[in-house]
Design a protein around this motif. Sequence first.
Motif, PDB file in Angstrom:
ATOM      1  N   VAL A 163       8.964  16.625 -22.520  1.00  0.00           N
ATOM      2  CA  VAL A 163       9.333  16.383 -23.922  1.00  0.00           C
ATOM      3  C   VAL A 163       8.102  16.382 -24.820  1.00  0.00           C
ATOM      4  N   LEU A 164       7.066  15.640 -24.434  1.00  0.00           N
ATOM      5  CA  LEU A 164       5.896  15.469 -25.296  1.00  0.00           C
ATOM      6  C   LEU A 164       4.990  16.695 -25.336  1.00  0.00           C
ATOM      7  N   TRP A 165       4.785  17.339 -24.192  1.00  0.00           N
ATOM      8  CA  TRP A 165       3.837  18.457 -24.116  1.00  0.00           C
ATOM      9  C   TRP A 165       4.530  19.803 -24.327  1.00  0.00           C
ATOM     10  N   MET A 166       5.629  20.040 -23.606  1.00  0.00           N
ATOM     11  CA  MET A 166       6.294  21.338 -23.678  1.00  0.00           C
ATOM     12  C   MET A 166       7.344  21.406 -24.787  1.00  0.00           C
ATOM     13  N   LYS A 167       7.581  20.280 -25.478  1.00  0.00           N
ATOM     14  CA  LYS A 167       8.497  20.225 -26.623  1.00  0.00           C
ATOM     15  C   LYS A 167       9.923  20.664 -26.275  1.00  0.00           C
ATOM     16  N   VAL A 168      10.376  20.311 -25.075  1.00  0.00           N
ATOM     17  CA  VAL A 168      11.740  20.621 -24.664  1.00  0.00           C
ATOM     18  C   VAL A 168      12.663  19.506 -25.157  1.00  0.00           C
ATOM     19  N   ASN A 169      13.755  19.888 -25.801  1.00  0.00           N
ATOM     20  CA  ASN A 169      14.715  18.905 -26.296  1.00  0.00           C
ATOM     21  C   ASN A 169      15.803  18.665 -25.259  1.00  0.00           C
ATOM     22  N   PHE A 170      15.989  17.415 -24.871  1.00  0.00           N
ATOM     23  CA  PHE A 170      17.035  17.068 -23.920  1.00  0.00           C
ATOM     24  C   PHE A 170      18.204  16.434 -24.650  1.00  0.00           C
ATOM     25  N   THR A 171      19.414  16.829 -24.267  1.00  0.00           N
ATOM     26  CA  THR A 171      20.629  16.309 -24.898  1.00  0.00           C
ATOM     27  C   THR A 171      20.999  14.953 -24.294  1.00  0.00           C
ATOM     28  N   THR A 172      21.979  14.313 -24.915  1.00  0.00           N
ATOM     29  CA  THR A 172      22.440  13.017 -24.400  1.00  0.00           C
ATOM     30  C   THR A 172      22.944  13.119 -22.959  1.00  0.00           C
ATOM     31  N   PRO A 173      23.766  14.141 -22.597  1.00  0.00           N
ATOM     32  CA  PRO A 173      24.175  14.268 -21.180  1.00  0.00           C
ATOM     33  C   PRO A 173      22.988  14.437 -20.240  1.00  0.00           C
ATOM     34  N   ASP A 174      21.941  15.154 -20.686  1.00  0.00           N
ATOM     35  CA  ASP A 174      20.742  15.311 -19.859  1.00  0.00           C
ATOM     36  C   ASP A 174      20.110  13.952 -19.576  1.00  0.00           C
ATOM     37  N   THR A 192       0.828  -1.206   0.000  1.00  0.00           N
ATOM     38  CA  THR A 192       0.000   0.000   0.000  1.00  0.00           C
ATOM     39  C   THR A 192       0.860   1.253   0.000  1.00  0.00           C
ATOM     40  N   GLY A 193       1.890   1.269   0.849  1.00  0.00           N
ATOM     41  CA  GLY A 193       2.787   2.423   0.929  1.00  0.00           C
ATOM     42  C   GLY A 193       3.491   2.682  -0.384  1.00  0.00           C
ATOM     43  N   THR A 194       3.912   1.608  -1.048  1.00  0.00           N
ATOM     44  CA  THR A 194       4.594   1.745  -2.336  1.00  0.00           C
ATOM     45  C   THR A 194       3.664   2.326  -3.391  1.00  0.00           C
ATOM     46  N   ILE A 195       2.434   1.814  -3.449  1.00  0.00           N
ATOM     47  CA  ILE A 195       1.468   2.259  -4.457  1.00  0.00           C
ATOM     48  C   ILE A 195       1.123   3.733  -4.279  1.00  0.00           C
ATOM     49  N   VAL A 196       0.808   4.126  -3.041  1.00  0.00           N
ATOM     50  CA  VAL A 196       0.394   5.522  -2.823  1.00  0.00           C
ATOM     51  C   VAL A 196       1.564   6.482  -3.045  1.00  0.00           C
ATOM     52  N   THR A 197       2.790   6.038  -2.744  1.00  0.00           N
ATOM     53  CA  THR A 197       3.946   6.894  -2.972  1.00  0.00           C
ATOM     54  C   THR A 197       4.193   7.089  -4.459  1.00  0.00           C
ATOM     55  N   ILE A 198       4.104   6.021  -5.232  1.00  0.00           N
ATOM     56  CA  ILE A 198       4.285   6.115  -6.683  1.00  0.00           C
ATOM     57  C   ILE A 198       3.202   7.007  -7.291  1.00  0.00           C
ATOM     58  N   ALA A 199       1.947   6.832  -6.842  1.00  0.00           N
ATOM     59  CA  ALA A 199       0.854   7.662  -7.357  1.00  0.00           C
ATOM     60  C   ALA A 199       1.096   9.137  -7.051  1.00  0.00           C
ATOM     61  N   GLY A 200       1.551   9.415  -5.832  1.00  0.00           N
ATOM     62  CA  GLY A 200       1.862  10.790  -5.465  1.00  0.00           C
ATOM     63  C   GLY A 200       2.974  11.361  -6.324  1.00  0.00           C
ATOM     64  N   GLY A 201       3.985  10.548  -6.616  1.00  0.00           N
ATOM     65  CA  GLY A 201       5.092  10.995  -7.461  1.00  0.00           C
ATOM     66  C   GLY A 201       4.640  11.351  -8.869  1.00  0.00           C
ATOM     67  N   ILE A 202       3.761  10.536  -9.437  1.00  0.00           N
ATOM     68  CA  ILE A 202       3.252  10.809 -10.786  1.00  0.00           C
ATOM     69  C   ILE A 202       2.463  12.118 -10.801  1.00  0.00           C
ATOM     70  N   LEU A 203       1.605  12.318  -9.805  1.00  0.00           N
ATOM     71  CA  LEU A 203       0.819  13.549  -9.736  1.00  0.00           C
ATOM     72  C   LEU A 203       1.721  14.770  -9.579  1.00  0.00           C
ATOM     73  N   TRP A 204       2.774  14.642  -8.804  1.00  0.00           N
ATOM     74  CA  TRP A 204       3.744  15.738  -8.669  1.00  0.00           C
ATOM     75  C   TRP A 204       4.390  16.051 -10.013  1.00  0.00           C
ATOM     76  N   GLY A 205       4.771  15.002 -10.749  1.00  0.00           N
ATOM     77  CA  GLY A 205       5.422  15.206 -12.045  1.00  0.00           C
ATOM     78  C   GLY A 205       4.536  15.958 -13.013  1.00  0.00           C
ATOM     79  N   VAL A 206       3.274  15.554 -13.102  1.00  0.00           N
ATOM     80  CA  VAL A 206       2.319  16.231 -13.986  1.00  0.00           C
ATOM     81  C   VAL A 206       2.098  17.661 -13.517  1.00  0.00           C
ATOM     82  N   SER A 207       2.019  17.849 -12.203  1.00  0.00           N
ATOM     83  CA  SER A 207       1.812  19.174 -11.637  1.00  0.00           C
ATOM     84  C   SER A 207       2.937  20.124 -12.017  1.00  0.00           C
TER      85      SER A 207
END
Length: 307
Positions: free
Chosen positions: A274-285, A14-29
């Motif tokens: 990358v997909l939405w904001m169209k930012v290009n990341f280099t190989t070092p990135d 349960t802890g793993t699932i809710v933490t991963i879900a929170g991380g995804i929501l943070w990323g989108v945010s």
Amino acid sequence: MNPQKNGEKSKMVTGTIVTIAGGILWGVSGVCGQYMFQNKGVTASWLVSVRLVVAGLLMLCYYFLTDREQTLAIWKSKRDRRDVIIYGLLGMLPCQYAYFQTIEWSNAGTATVIQYLGPALIVIWVCFRTKRMPTLQEITGVILAVIGVFLIATHGNPTSLALSGRALLMGLASAVSVAIYTLEPARLQKKYDTPLILAWGMTIGGVALTLISRPWTAKGIQADAEMFAALAFVIVFGTMAGFSLYMTGVKLIGSVKASLYACMEPVSSMILTVLWMKVNFTTPDLIGTLLVIATIIILAIPTKKNR
């Protein structure tokens, strides 16, 4: 089968699932924040002020209606008052402001990856506090994290920065604040509901930043349906839901594991950038990002002692 072992396994899952879900929501945010910075004239101080105050007050209203006694109980103890104020001002506020300011000065993917030095800092602090030497696994993880951020910041050339100096410094500040934010409320979480601690922390941090930044004086903001939709996602899902899920994960599986399993945040943030904001990341990135994510995975692998 041993009921105690089953209970511990269920708690871990349960802890793993809710933490991963929170991380995804943070990323989108974070990407929603970048969208508003680039297209709607919003600034980091404005967004964080509105985000924390609105989310905090909404959560407090819910607690006042459902359990007023518990809502106010945190202020009856001098130590609890001190801890929740420290959490709001030194944990929640800098964690949010530094992260979104880094996004405004760079992009969501880069800001999120740099912020993920936080787990390495947590490991260092836990070793220091418990007066033990770090394991080879932990040393490897910390080194990979440092190399990863180095590549993102310099693209492998130590004589130049691939992003602005202010963005790098603010990103490092966000990593430090993540460690404080994760570790500081541990004692309070044993006495009070995690969302309630979050509600007070958000409100305290949000009000403090509001008094400093005065968001009502902001000009040039394009307040249309798209802006309000992005803002609503940041407040409801990226703040209220995201933080509640993450801090619940901290309570269930501990601060170290929770901060590691939240690695879905940089993954989701990088993909959307990358997909939405169209930012290009280099190989070092990309190599730097993989090294930081590898850090999280390495540190999450249980040692023989902990199995």
